[in-house]
Scaffold this active site. Structure first.
Site, PDB file in Angstrom:
ATOM      1  N   HIS A 141      42.629 -16.361  61.890  1.00 11.50           N
ATOM      2  CA  HIS A 141      42.877 -15.480  60.735  1.00 11.50           C
ATOM      3  C   HIS A 141      43.870 -16.147  59.776  1.00 11.50           C
ATOM      4  CE1 HIS A 141      42.153 -11.974  63.751  1.00 11.50           C
ATOM      5  NE2 HIS A 141      41.080 -12.048  62.986  1.00 11.50           N
ATOM      6  N   LYS A 156      35.188   0.387  67.080  1.00  9.07           N
ATOM      7  CA  LYS A 156      35.928  -0.085  68.254  1.00  9.07           C
ATOM      8  C   LYS A 156      36.708   1.062  68.866  1.00  9.07           C
ATOM      9  CE  LYS A 156      36.266  -4.891  66.818  1.00  9.07           C
ATOM     10  NZ  LYS A 156      37.087  -5.971  66.252  1.00  9.07           N
ATOM     11  N   ARG A 198      33.089 -17.822  61.731  1.00 10.66           N
ATOM     12  CA  ARG A 198      33.359 -18.813  62.783  1.00 10.66           C
ATOM     13  C   ARG A 198      32.117 -19.607  63.136  1.00 10.66           C
ATOM     14  NH1 ARG A 198      36.164 -14.244  66.320  1.00 10.66           N
ATOM     15  NH2 ARG A 198      34.291 -13.300  65.477  1.00 10.66           N
ATOM     16  N   SER A 250      40.113 -11.993  68.614  1.00  9.57           N
ATOM     17  CA  SER A 250      41.190 -11.111  69.089  1.00  9.57           C
ATOM     18  C   SER A 250      40.887 -10.534  70.465  1.00  9.57           C
ATOM     19  CB  SER A 250      41.422  -9.975  68.085  1.00  9.57           C
ATOM     20  OG  SER A 250      41.857 -10.503  66.855  1.00  9.57           O
TER      21      SER A 250
HETATM   22  O1  PNS Z   1      38.290  -7.664  62.544  1.00 15.23           O
HETATM   23  P1  PNS Z   1      37.029  -6.851  62.574  1.00 15.23           P
HETATM   24  O2  PNS Z   1      37.108  -5.769  63.636  1.00 15.23           O
HETATM   25  O3  PNS Z   1      35.793  -7.678  62.692  1.00 15.23           O
HETATM   26  O4  PNS Z   1      36.964  -6.109  61.160  1.00 15.23           O
HETATM   27  C1  PNS Z   1      35.907  -5.222  60.866  1.00 15.23           C
HETATM   28  C2  PNS Z   1      36.294  -4.331  59.692  1.00 15.23           C
HETATM   29  C3  PNS Z   1      37.567  -3.562  59.992  1.00 15.23           C
HETATM   30  C4  PNS Z   1      36.485  -5.179  58.451  1.00 15.23           C
HETATM   31  C5  PNS Z   1      35.089  -3.363  59.487  1.00 15.23           C
HETATM   32  O5  PNS Z   1      34.856  -2.645  60.649  1.00 15.23           O
HETATM   33  C6  PNS Z   1      35.349  -2.398  58.356  1.00 15.23           C
HETATM   34  O6  PNS Z   1      35.089  -2.755  57.236  1.00 15.23           O
HETATM   35  N1  PNS Z   1      35.887  -1.205  58.684  1.00 15.23           N
HETATM   36  C7  PNS Z   1      36.257  -0.203  57.728  1.00 15.23           C
HETATM   37  C8  PNS Z   1      35.172   0.872  57.582  1.00 15.23           C
HETATM   38  C9  PNS Z   1      34.088   0.396  56.633  1.00 15.23           C
HETATM   39  O7  PNS Z   1      34.331   0.059  55.495  1.00 15.23           O
HETATM   40  N2  PNS Z   1      32.851   0.384  57.153  1.00 15.23           N
HETATM   41  C10 PNS Z   1      31.677  -0.010  56.419  1.00 15.23           C
HETATM   42  C11 PNS Z   1      31.212  -1.389  56.830  1.00 15.23           C
HETATM   43  S1  PNS Z   1      29.716  -1.835  55.992  1.00 15.23           S
END
Ligand code: PNS
Length: 159
Positions: free
Chosen positions: A17, A41, A91, A128
């Protein structure tokens, strides 16, 4: 002037990150790193405020980077902070499918684009969830995370 949003769960922040954030900070005028609640999650290891504190402490060397936390949609945060687009790291090919779908969904509902930055191969195995597992199992992850994160993991999982 370009302001970008780099969203993620950051549970916890790792060196992959940090590399993406450093690259974004060199390419764009302002980078906002947002610790998000990921509804996909289950329970997180670190509370949102701890994740934010680790982000702030680990990125103190980057003057054009700031942090935020948010429990809603990424597209709403992009709009509210006045960012121009979203930045995500890739990645490997395995990341591409899910990230592409999220980028397309976010663009469809908001018009905001996502810019993808490739992670260095030296960091491509970092995730993570693996950092959490390895630290929980008593192994040393201090070469994979910034010092403030290593410190908190040591406290959370004493060896
Ligand atoms: O580090 P991660 O868990 O891969 O991040 C994923 C994250 C938090 C960026 C994604 O789950 C997210 O955007 N969550 C917020 C809710 C949202 O906007 N959902 C629509 C996704 S199309």
């Amino acid at each position: 002037m370009a302001r970008v949003l780099y969203p993620g769960s950051f549970d916890p922040l790792h060196n992959g990150h940090v590399e993406i954030i450093e690259t974004a900070a060199s390419l764009f005028d302002e980078v906002v790193v947002a610790a998000m609640v990921n509804p996909q999650k289950s329970a997180s290891l670190f509370e949102l405020e701890d994740r934010l504190a680790m982000i702030d402490e680990s990125l103190a060397h980057l003057p054009n980077v700031s942090s935020a936390s948010f429990g809603g949609l990424v597209v709403d945060l992009v709009r509210s902070i006045g960012a121009d687009f979203i930045v995500k790291g890739l990645r490997a090919v395995s990341d591409f499918e899910g990230e592409m779908q999220m980028a397309q969904m976010n663009h469809a509902v908001s018009g905001f684009h996502t810019v993808f930055l490739p992670t260095a191969s030296t960091h491509s195995f970092l995730a993570s969830k693996f950092i959490r597992d390895i630290a929980r199992g008593g192994r040393d992850v201090s070469s994979m995370v910034p010092p403030p994160v290593a410190q908190r993991l040591k406290v959370t999982f004493p060896r």
